[in-house]
Design an enzyme around this catalytic site. Structure first.
Site, PDB file in Angstrom:
ATOM      1  CB  SER A 237      -2.195  -3.194 -51.899  1.00 48.85           C
ATOM      2  OG  SER A 237      -3.117  -4.284 -51.847  1.00 48.85           O
TER       3      SER A 237
ATOM      4  CB  SER B 239      -5.959  -3.864 -53.581  1.00 49.40           C
ATOM      5  OG  SER B 239      -5.779  -2.915 -52.563  1.00 49.40           O
TER       6      SER B 239
ATOM      7  CE  LYS C 129      -2.003  -7.507 -52.770  1.00 55.41           C
ATOM      8  NZ  LYS C 129      -3.296  -6.817 -52.662  1.00 55.41           N
TER       9      LYS C 129
END
Length: 507
Positions: free
Chosen positions: A172, A196, A91
């Protein structure tokens, strides 16, 4: 290491679709293919589909060389790590040495005309994954400052759901979920402050592990609530792959004091994966005692089918065990983003780890924009704190009394309910209704912010699909440090459910 890398395309069929860690490692052992061939195949697939899904911010131009080095070590008979030659993604919020850390925000992204922050060292968890032999294919797209259930505000543009481009990808950790679900990688690192990990996993028919707060070190991770809520966890296509990755990621690090209490099973998380793990278990079900929000009719139908599968494996279920506890009313009075009080302190600590000379003031003065101003991406999540006071005192951890009171009350109620009903955990539908379209900002979920404030672990597992094709998922959660037991129950469910179907991508 650049965002517009062009990789030679190929019309060959992708040979590693839905492959597991175990099967890929077996293929290496049998010399069916080399790490270089595997990585090249994934890079070709990324090139073919990236314009349609936009899962990446940066591609690792050195991935093939790293694969060749893995092949050299294998040929020489060297001892290999448990993820040797496994393609993974990271990420964007997680530091990888030599790659820009952009926070998903244009003013901090050189490719979008902003300034550039490049870490000289890896986040602690990235170091662990590299030492295990994983090959990082790239960093994955996020919304600005990880503040959305999509990536629509990213400087790199929106990320699309691998299951259906019209649906929100979840956020996210949008890019990580799309990369893993779309078979651009085998495993992915996700991160969560307020859903997330679990939301994008559920949205893209993946397994996600939101671990106990403090189980995995978060040093080198751009924070939202690093002192109170932020956690890292795996995205994978199977429970076993997620457990293998968790074995690498979890455990104490001297770099991160939060991990001092982390409790990791001696035999590893994969030792819990037994097909009879649901037998004799007692699980609480979603009800108005937890939240007064009702499930949609179709969600209710899918949930009942899933519960019947769980019962068929020898588990007992208890309807709405939180009835009469006052939990639902208590949470209505609690700020959704409680715990963000530590944001400026955590951000200052992150920047100092990145470069001792950096401060919050210096970075945003140079960037020329302030993300917590009225129209900034951080404003919605920092509304409950005094911004000026918090910013001016960024060197000191703020008063977290209110957060700790709420956290302790949540843990008290949940612990009481588990003891009173002799529960091993809970199993809820992740979503209260089918996924909304890509442009939507909100997703109706069942466990946020209760899980994030309490710090409890949760495992997301695919459980089928709505008639529209929107994924349906279950969330198993329980007491602190119970990841092994949760993975065991989710594994047993996964074996009878077969709830994931490989998405058909659009080129």
């Amino acid at each position: 290491m650049e965002s517009n890398t062009v990789i030679n395309s190929s019309k060959e069929e992708f040979l590693f679709a839905e492959i597991t860690v175990e099967k890929l490692l077996d293929g290496y052992a049998e010399k069916e293919y080399t790490a270089e061939e595997v990585v090249q195949s994934y890079l070709k697939r990324i090139e073919k589909y990236h314009s349609s899904y936009n899962a990446f911010t940066f591609i690792n131009n050195n991935a093939l060389n790293e694969a060749r080095e893995i092949d050299r070590k294998m040929a020489a008979g060297e001892k290999m790590g448990v993820l040797a030659g496994i393609p993974i993604v990271i990420k964007e919020a997680v530091d990888v040495a030599g790659f820009p850390s952009t926070f998903g925000w244009a003013p901090l992204a050189k490719d979008a005309g902003g300034i550039e922050l490049i870490p000289a060292k890896d986040a602690t968890v990235v170091t662990r994954l590299k030492e295990a032999g994983a090959i990082i294919l790239g960093k994955t797209n996020i919304p600005a400052f990880s503040c959305a259930y999509n990536a629509n505000s990213s400087w790199k543009g929106p990320t699309y759901n691998a299951v259906d481009r019209n649906l929100t990808p979840g956020g996210s950790s949008s890019g990580t979920a799309t990369a893993v679900s779309g078979n651009f990688a085998v495993l992915g690192v996700a991160e969560e402050t307020a859903g997330s990990i679990q939301v994008p996993a559920a949205a893209q028919s993946l397994v996600g592990i939101k671990p106990s707060f403090g189980l995995i070190p978060t040093t080198g991770v751009t924070p939202l609530a690093g002192s109170t809520r932020d956690v890292l966890g795996p995205h994978a296509r199977t429970i076993k792959d997620a457990a293998i990755m968790l074995d690498v990621m979890a455990g104490y690090s001297s770099d991160d004091p939060k991990t001092v209490s982390s409790t990791v099973p001696a035999a590893g998380y994969t030792s819990f994966l037994k097909e009879n793990s649901l037998e004799g278990k007692r699980l609480g079900l979603y009800g108005s005692g937890w939240r007064k929000t009702q499930l949609s009719p179709e969600t209710n139908k899918l949930y009942k089918t899933a519960v019947e599968r769980i019962k068929s494996q020898g588990a007992q279920v208890i309807e709405d065990p939180f009835a009469g506890t006052g939990l639902a009313d208590f949470m209505k009075t609690t700020a959704t983003f409680l715990g963000m009080e530590s944001f400026f302190y955590d951000l200052q600590s992150y920047l100092k780890n990145l470069n001792r000379e950096l401060t919050v003031e210096k970075v945003f003065d140079k960037a020329g924009k302030i993300p917590w101003k009225e129209d900034g991406p951080l404003r919605p999540v920092l509304n409950n704190i005094n911004l000026e006071t918090a910013r001016q005192n960024a060197e000191r951890l703020p008063d977290l009394t209110e957060f700790n009171l709420v956290k302790n009350e949540l843990l008290r109620i949940i612990t009481h309910v588990m003891a009173e009903n002799e529960l091993d955990g809970f199993v809820y539908p992740t979503f209260l209704e089918a996924l909304p379209e890509l442009k939507a900002e909100n997703i109706a979920t069942s466990t946020i912010s209760e899980i994030n404030i309490s710090g409890l672990p949760l495992v997301t597992v695919p459980a089928g699909y709505y008639d529209s094709g929107s994924p349906f998922a279950l969330a198993f959660f329980s007491k602190m440090w119970s990841e092994g037991e949760l993975l065991g129950m989710a594994f047993a469910y996964e074996q009878v459910s077969k709830g994931r179907v490989m998405p058909e991508l659009i080129g």
